[in-house]
Design a protein around this motif. Structure first.
Motif, PDB file in Angstrom:
ATOM      1  N   GLU A 432       1.013  -1.501  -0.195  1.00  0.00           N
ATOM      2  CA  GLU A 432      -0.119   0.096  -0.259  1.00  0.00           C
ATOM      3  C   GLU A 432       0.599   1.421  -0.081  1.00  0.00           C
ATOM      4  O   GLU A 432       0.451   2.460  -0.144  1.00  0.00           O
ATOM      5  N   GLU A 433       1.572   1.261   0.594  1.00  0.00           N
ATOM      6  CA  GLU A 433       2.758   2.444   0.529  1.00  0.00           C
ATOM      7  C   GLU A 433       3.831   2.555  -0.239  1.00  0.00           C
ATOM      8  O   GLU A 433       3.961   3.438  -1.428  1.00  0.00           O
ATOM      9  N   GLU A 435       2.264   1.688  -3.828  1.00  0.00           N
ATOM     10  CA  GLU A 435       1.729   2.675  -4.578  1.00  0.00           C
ATOM     11  C   GLU A 435       1.192   4.303  -4.101  1.00  0.00           C
ATOM     12  O   GLU A 435       0.646   4.515  -4.710  1.00  0.00           O
ATOM     13  N   ASP A 436       1.247   4.082  -2.509  1.00  0.00           N
ATOM     14  CA  ASP A 436       1.412   5.044  -2.287  1.00  0.00           C
ATOM     15  C   ASP A 436       2.115   6.262  -3.184  1.00  0.00           C
ATOM     16  O   ASP A 436       1.858   7.692  -3.177  1.00  0.00           O
ATOM     17  N   SER A 450      -4.309   3.404 -11.078  1.00  0.00           N
ATOM     18  CA  SER A 450      -3.274   2.419 -10.376  1.00  0.00           C
ATOM     19  C   SER A 450      -2.264   1.604 -10.661  1.00  0.00           C
ATOM     20  O   SER A 450      -2.682   1.385 -12.203  1.00  0.00           O
ATOM     21  N   SER A 452      -1.017  -0.543  -9.923  1.00  0.00           N
ATOM     22  CA  SER A 452      -1.182  -2.258  -8.578  1.00  0.00           C
ATOM     23  C   SER A 452      -1.029  -3.222  -9.458  1.00  0.00           C
ATOM     24  O   SER A 452       0.088  -4.084  -8.637  1.00  0.00           O
TER      25      SER A 452
END
Length: 690
Positions: A432-433, A435-436, A450, A452
């Motif tokens: 998640e970090e 992606e952030d 995204s 991802s």
């Protein structure tokens, strides 16, 4: 606006420096933008070449340094870094310290911690972050020159990641981006939360034209004027009026042919210069002799096959007016500040596997070189086209807008290269970090999608290669951290680690391993290179792999082997000229291949240490100097290259002590003047041992 009015922001001492440089008054766009420059907001400046955007950035940095800040000035090329560094050194007169950081990707250059203004490339700046240079975190002001190179397939992703990392490191960081063209500057400004200023004002007006089938049409303030003209006539009429001409050809061979042809014209307008001697001091091969013959007559060709020293000689001579014409490939347009009264673009096409039209932005970059401030009343840019491309040249290139700048970060090779560093640098401990982090990039701002799926693939690959582990959170392995610091593609690191863990390597095996990696430039195998296949078969047991000659990778494999054999000839002390003829390359190509191989050999050596493989020891130094092992002691002495070292060694002079004891004999072998320099260098080294 008089420069005296700037004293409140940059001090009266800085104003005095500007006046010493002959700057008494700001250009109109500089005067309009200066208030934004001295504000505390991020800023993008889109102004034509020579309109003064660099000076605005300099004033901003001077103001920041006076306030106690630290400034980083990022450029795309090393040559440009050197040019800017020399220019910025004038600020040392007011007590500012100016530094430069290029080259060795593992070095932290901690000595730059005391500098107020540091010039570097985006790759080097990124490597400084990866290697935990303490001073990089103290940077409060970032200037990005040529920010439109966010669009570059090769450099754009690194520039984008660098800016994102630095904004993460210092949330109060101030950024100025400079560009000659930025059609979607509003998008970049939104990404950076920046103001922007756009101007098309030029200190020298630009007139553009098209030469088609012997007819020149010139467009000036809405008027179209036509006359009969030929390419050679356009060159001669400008040279006859003491103007410089910059001609762009799409290929090296075209540049060389055209320069030779035009030298018969320029010969009428120049006296013999000393430039040819300087050209031949760098190299005496066939291409260099051809170049020397051209410069003697006032013309030159300029491309990546020349040695760096030769290119600088040509650029300086053209600026001084000793050379009247330079015929260059388009790389010159982006890398060097080299204005000319008339710029002639000989083709709108490039061959990149197939023939295709160049980008409008590339045309604008070349045309922007027309007009020398303070010397020319106007600059002229002329495109040479066939009948079918005439309307395209006018509507799309002369009157059209450059292409929109788009992020190139989404490519898998860029994602794996930068994802590893983001994890190693501590910016992301979870998916998640990660992606952030990417959500703060220009790519995400433009596409709002995204990454991802792509990041998932990259992360799994890095895990499979043993570079990161995931146990609730990401952590780099020892190998992953090393690969990130070495600034190599993770795939390169994996190939090195995989092979070196399994086998000892001979010299040619190690060189081939280097040439297998995605970071290495490879030579093209020509139809006449059947000997490469024969050598590959002969050496097959020493190589880390040998594919079937029916496989899809076989041709690629042969190009790897050819490059490795080129490097083997280099470390076996074959002459540069002999190597260039045998492999169909120019001296500049050989030096570039050697530099890349030296960097990768060092990385290979470091990874070999990790797995306990000592078979590649000493290879890096041999690549660096181009010698057999026995000469390494001699070539490390200043002023002794591979040729002089071999002469001395064969005469029984094999150490620094031998040189000092046998001065007269050494002088008879390498010359008295050089011997004195060598002895002095030995004395200095003995007084200051490392």
């Amino acid at each position: 606006m008089k420069v005296d009015e700037l004293a409140e922001n940059i001090s009266s001492y800085a104003v005095k420096v500007l006046k010493e440089e002959g700057i008494e008054e700001l250009f109109p766009p500089q005067a309009e933008a200066v208030e934004k420059v001295f504000s505390d907001k991020n800023l993008l400046l889109a102004m034509p070449t020579a309109a003064g955007k660099t000076l605005l950035a300099e004033m901003a940095m001077v103001r920041e340094a006076i306030k106690g800040g630290k400034c980083l000035y990022v450029v795309p090329l090393r040559a440009l870094a050197g040019e800017k560094y020399e220019s910025f050194k004038k600020w040392e007169k007011i007590g500012l310290r100016v530094g430069i950081s290029t080259g060795d990707y593992e070095s932290r250059d901690e000595h730059l911690g005391d500098c107020d203004i540091i010039v570097t490339t985006s790759e080097k700046a990124d490597s400084l972050i990866r290697n935990r240079a303490s001073w990089i975190r103290a940077v409060t002001y970032l200037v990005v020159d040529e920010i439109h190179l966010l669009d570059s397939e090769k450099r754009g992703a690194t520039l984008e990641i660098l800016v994102t990392k630095m904004r993460r490191m210092n949330r109060g960081l101030r950024i100025i981006g400079l560009s000659a063209t930025a059609p979607n500057i509003d998008e970049i400004a939104e990404w950076l939360d920046a103001d922007y200023y756009v101007s098309d004002w030029r200190p020298v007006p630009l007139i553009e034209g098209v030469l088609c089938e012997g007819k020149l049409e010139v467009f000036n303030n809405g008027f179209r004027n036509a006359r009969r003209a030929k390419f050679e006539e356009l060159v001669e009429e400008c040279v006859a009026e003491n103007g410089g001409v910059l001609v762009f050809e799409s290929t090296r061979k075209g540049a060389e042919r055209t320069a030779v042809k035009l030298s018969s014209i320029t010969a009428k307008y120049v006296e013999n210069t000393s430039i040819e001697k300087a050209i031949l001091e760098e190299n005496e091969g066939e291409m260099s002799r051809r170049l020397a013959e051209c410069v003697k007559k006032g013309a030159a060709f300029h491309h990546a096959g020349l040695l760096n020293g030769q290119r600088k000689i040509i650029e300086d001579a053209f600026r001084r007016g000793e050379l009247k014409v330079v015929v260059a490939t388009p790389t010159l347009a982006a890398g060097v500040n080299l204005p000319a009264r008339r710029v002639i673009i000989r083709s709108l096409y490039r061959f990149d596997g197939y023939s295709k039209r160049i980008k409008v932005a590339e045309y604008k970059q070349m045309a922007g070189r027309a007009g020398r401030p303070g010397m020319d009343e106007k600059g002229e840019a002329i495109i040479c086209v066939g009948k079918k491309d005439k309307e395209v040249a006018v509507n799309r290139y002369i009157f059209g807008e450059p292409e929109r700048i788009t992020s190139k970060l989404g490519v898998e090779t860029h994602l794996r290269f930068h994802s590893l560093s983001i994890i190693c640098d501590g910016y992301a401990k979870t998916f998640e970090e990660l992606e952030d982090f990417f959500a703060e990039t220009f790519f995400f701002k433009q596409n709002e999608i995204s990454l991802s799926y792509e990041l998932e693939r990259v992360v799994r690959q890095l895990e499979n290669w043993g570079m990161i582990v995931e146990d609730g959170s990401f952590a780099p392995t020892k190998l992953g951290s090393l690969v990130s610091r070495l600034y190599i593609d993770p795939l390169t690191g994996f190939i090195f680690h995989d092979v070196l863990s399994r086998m000892e390597l001979s010299d040619v095996g190690a060189l081939h391993l280097i040439c297998r990696t995605p970071d290495m430039e490879r030579l093209t195998v020509r139809k006449t290179d059947s000997w490469v296949e024969e050598e590959a078969f002969r050496l097959r047991k020493e190589l880390s792999y040998y594919p079937s000659d029916f496989s899809v990778e076989y041709d690629w494999f042969l190009s790897e082997v050819k490059t490795a054999l080129c490097l083997k000839d280099w470390i076996e002390e074959k002459s540069e000229d002999e190597i260039c003829v045998k492999y169909g390359i120019a001296p500049g190509d050989l030096r570039r291949i050697v530099e890349t191989a030296e960097w990768l050999s060092n990385a290979m050596d470091r990874i070999a240490d990790e797995v306990g493989n000592s078979s590649v020891k000493g290879l890096t130094e041999r690549i660096k100097h181009g010698v057999k092992s026995e000469l390494l002691g001699l070539v490390k002495i200043k002023h002794i290259g591979r040729v002089r070292a071999r002469k001395l060694y064969n005469a029984g002079i094999r150490t620094a002590k031998d040189i000092v004891k046998n001065r007269e004999r050494v002088a008879s072998l390498i010359g008295k003047g050089i011997t004195e320099k060598v002895v002095e260098a030995i004395s200095v080294k003995s007084l200051n041992p490392e």
